[in-house]
Motif scaffolding. Structure first.
Motif, mmCIF file in Angstrom:
data_model
loop_
_atom_site.group_PDB
_atom_site.id
_atom_site.type_symbol
_atom_site.label_atom_id
_atom_site.label_comp_id
_atom_site.label_asym_id
_atom_site.label_seq_id
_atom_site.Cartn_x
_atom_site.Cartn_y
_atom_site.Cartn_z
ATOM 1 N N SER A 47 7.192 15.211 89.618
ATOM 2 C CA SER A 47 8.335 16.131 89.622
ATOM 3 C C SER A 47 9.617 15.310 89.581
ATOM 4 C CB SER A 47 8.313 17.019 90.871
ATOM 5 O OG SER A 47 9.480 17.817 90.942
ATOM 6 N N VAL A 48 10.463 15.591 88.590
ATOM 7 C CA VAL A 48 11.739 14.887 88.436
ATOM 8 C C VAL A 48 12.857 15.904 88.605
ATOM 9 C CG1 VAL A 48 13.163 13.457 86.927
ATOM 10 C CG2 VAL A 48 10.667 13.240 86.862
ATOM 11 N N VAL A 55 22.321 20.746 95.791
ATOM 12 C CA VAL A 55 21.456 21.628 95.003
ATOM 13 C C VAL A 55 20.532 20.771 94.140
ATOM 14 C CG1 VAL A 55 21.353 23.465 93.290
ATOM 15 C CG2 VAL A 55 23.208 23.425 94.974
ATOM 16 N N SER A 56 19.231 21.033 94.218
ATOM 17 C CA SER A 56 18.230 20.275 93.459
ATOM 18 C C SER A 56 17.851 21.063 92.219
ATOM 19 C CB SER A 56 16.999 20.003 94.335
ATOM 20 O OG SER A 56 16.005 19.351 93.588
ATOM 21 N N THR A 57 17.999 20.429 91.052
ATOM 22 C CA THR A 57 17.705 21.070 89.775
ATOM 23 C C THR A 57 16.621 20.292 89.043
ATOM 24 O OG1 THR A 57 20.016 21.798 89.611
ATOM 25 C CG2 THR A 57 18.665 21.895 87.601
ATOM 26 N N PRO A 58 15.522 20.945 88.633
ATOM 27 C CA PRO A 58 14.466 20.216 87.904
ATOM 28 C C PRO A 58 14.935 19.797 86.526
ATOM 29 C CG PRO A 58 13.985 22.563 87.960
ATOM 30 C CD PRO A 58 15.177 22.367 88.848
ATOM 31 N N VAL A 59 14.440 18.646 86.077
ATOM 32 C CA VAL A 59 14.763 18.120 84.754
ATOM 33 C C VAL A 59 13.691 18.590 83.776
ATOM 34 C CG1 VAL A 59 15.168 16.031 83.392
ATOM 35 C CG2 VAL A 59 15.870 16.117 85.789
ATOM 36 N N ASP A 60 14.121 18.985 82.587
ATOM 37 C CA ASP A 60 13.188 19.432 81.561
ATOM 38 C C ASP A 60 12.199 18.307 81.247
ATOM 39 O OD1 ASP A 60 11.830 20.507 79.463
ATOM 40 O OD2 ASP A 60 13.600 20.891 78.214
ATOM 41 N N PRO A 61 10.883 18.560 81.355
ATOM 42 C CA PRO A 61 9.912 17.494 81.064
ATOM 43 C C PRO A 61 10.038 16.918 79.663
ATOM 44 C CG PRO A 61 8.849 19.329 82.186
ATOM 45 C CD PRO A 61 10.240 19.789 81.839
ATOM 46 N N GLU A 62 10.577 17.693 78.711
ATOM 47 C CA GLU A 62 10.740 17.190 77.359
ATOM 48 C C GLU A 62 11.793 16.088 77.292
ATOM 49 O OE1 GLU A 62 8.944 17.987 74.828
ATOM 50 O OE2 GLU A 62 7.764 19.536 75.848
ATOM 51 N N LYS A 84 22.096 12.310 92.494
ATOM 52 C CA LYS A 84 20.890 11.588 92.872
ATOM 53 C C LYS A 84 19.724 12.038 91.982
ATOM 54 C CE LYS A 84 22.114 9.194 96.637
ATOM 55 N NZ LYS A 84 21.932 7.727 96.804
ATOM 56 N N LEU A 85 18.862 11.085 91.651
ATOM 57 C CA LEU A 85 17.652 11.391 90.915
ATOM 58 C C LEU A 85 16.471 11.302 91.877
ATOM 59 C CD1 LEU A 85 16.291 11.928 88.123
ATOM 60 C CD2 LEU A 85 15.946 9.453 87.971
ATOM 61 N N LEU A 86 15.716 12.388 91.990
ATOM 62 C CA LEU A 86 14.572 12.444 92.889
ATOM 63 C C LEU A 86 13.289 12.488 92.063
ATOM 64 C CD1 LEU A 86 15.865 15.101 95.468
ATOM 65 C CD2 LEU A 86 16.089 12.616 95.564
ATOM 66 N N VAL A 87 12.381 11.573 92.348
ATOM 67 C CA VAL A 87 11.093 11.494 91.653
ATOM 68 C C VAL A 87 10.000 11.538 92.706
ATOM 69 C CG1 VAL A 87 9.658 10.194 90.048
ATOM 70 C CG2 VAL A 87 12.153 10.080 89.851
ATOM 71 N N SER A 88 9.070 12.476 92.546
ATOM 72 C CA SER A 88 7.963 12.606 93.498
ATOM 73 C C SER A 88 6.661 12.801 92.737
ATOM 74 C CB SER A 88 8.199 13.779 94.454
ATOM 75 O OG SER A 88 8.261 15.004 93.734
ATOM 76 N N GLY A 89 5.555 12.547 93.431
ATOM 77 C CA GLY A 89 4.247 12.701 92.804
ATOM 78 C C GLY A 89 3.174 12.004 93.614
ATOM 79 N N THR A 90 2.057 11.735 92.961
ATOM 80 C CA THR A 90 0.918 11.059 93.580
ATOM 81 C C THR A 90 0.563 9.835 92.757
ATOM 82 O OG1 THR A 90 0.053 13.172 94.401
ATOM 83 C CG2 THR A 90 -1.470 11.309 94.347
ATOM 84 N N ALA A 91 0.290 8.729 93.437
ATOM 85 C CA ALA A 91 -0.062 7.479 92.771
ATOM 86 C C ALA A 91 -1.303 6.888 93.432
ATOM 87 C CB ALA A 91 1.099 6.490 92.822
ATOM 88 N N TYR A 92 -1.984 6.040 92.674
ATOM 89 C CA TYR A 92 -3.215 5.409 93.149
ATOM 90 C C TYR A 92 -3.024 3.899 93.227
ATOM 91 C CZ TYR A 92 -5.061 9.978 91.892
ATOM 92 O OH TYR A 92 -5.268 11.334 91.790
#
Length: 270
Positions: A47-48, A55-62, A84-92
């Motif tokens: 999620s970017v 206010v947090s606004t999602p960035v278009d995946p394209e 600010k740019l927020l990047v979240s997710g799952t990593a291995y």
């Protein structure tokens, strides 16, 4: 319920202890590329978002390009200064999904090689009894064999880790510090041996996979022609249908590749 690649991948990650962990990274604006510092990212969990004025606004995946292997993030437009740019997710920690998928597919091909699943049924139009034979694959793999495929895929993953560990050498300093980095190679090798024994026992108990018992048929050669007598698969007493021709492999290490025909009668060869 059919077996899916995702089911086997989850079992392999459990065997390896590579279950993944969530991450949340925050970066200052003013740039269009960022190094997240995270490797082997699960692309479906990313999620970017841009944080501006609370206010947090999602960035278009394209508009986002993320290298899942290295964690390099590129945007079509720079993030506004002050945001600010927020990047979240799952990593291995060890392997990406693409790598684990390749290990699972390799293990499935080896485990299912030369095996078929047979189903007896009655043909509606003629009433004859037939047997349907389909090649065994990961999609129709019996549930009892999933563990065996997962173990074999884990062994494939450990061989990859072993290749990386083979370049590690022990470190000794003048101050008396000694780092036995070669122990990593020895530990992985012992684990491969243990898992191989475990896989072998499962195959022998279930008579499946690479260590199953295979039966062969002795082939006869015609005295008249010198050719092999054809071999056909055995059938059930009530099975109707044409015989199934078997083509056993032939080892020919001393094959004549000259192409010169052999004269047998009257100077003619075949």
């Amino acid at each position: 319920m059919p077996t899916t690649t995702a089911d086997v991948i989850a079992r392999v990650r459990t065997e390896l202890g590579d279950l993944g962990a969530g991450f949340l990274k925050s970066f200052d604006g003013g740039h269009d590329s960022y190094e997240t510092g995270v490797r082997n990212i699960d692309g479906s969990s990313v999620s970017v978002r841009i944080l501006s004025g609370g206010v947090s606004t999602p960035v278009d995946p394209e508009l986002v390009m993320l290298d899942l292997r290295t964690g390099l993030l590129s945007l079509a437009e720079p993030v506004p200064v002050g945001d600010k740019l927020l990047v979240s997710g799952t990593a291995y920690a060890m392997f990406s999904d693409a790598e684990i998928t390749r290990f699972v597919q390799t293990a499935a091909r080896q485990h299912c090689h030369g095996q078929t699943l047979q189903t007896r049924y009655r043909e509606e139009t003629t009433g004859f009894i037939r047997i349907l034979r389909v090649a065994k694959t990961l999609s129709n793999l019996p549930e009892v064999e999933i563990d065996a495929v997962a173990i074999l895929a884990t062994i494939e993953a450990l061989w990859t880790m072993l290749t990386d560990a083979s370049s590690d050498t022990d470190i000794s300093t003048a101050e008396g510090t000694h780092l036995p980095r070669g122990q990593r190679f020895d530990q992985i090798m012992r684990m491969i041996d243990l898992l191989t024994d475990r896989y072998k026992k499962l195959c022998q108990q279930l008579n499946v996979g690479l260590y199953r018992i295979e039966q062969g048929t002795l082939r006869r050669v015609s005295y008249m022609t010198g050719r092999y007598i054809p071999v056909f698969a055995a059938r059930e007493y009530d099975e109707y249908g044409p015989p199934i021709r078997q083509l056993p492999d032939r080892d020919i290490p001393d094959q004549d590749e000259s192409g010169i025909p052999s004269p047998v009668w009257g100077g003619f060869g075949y």
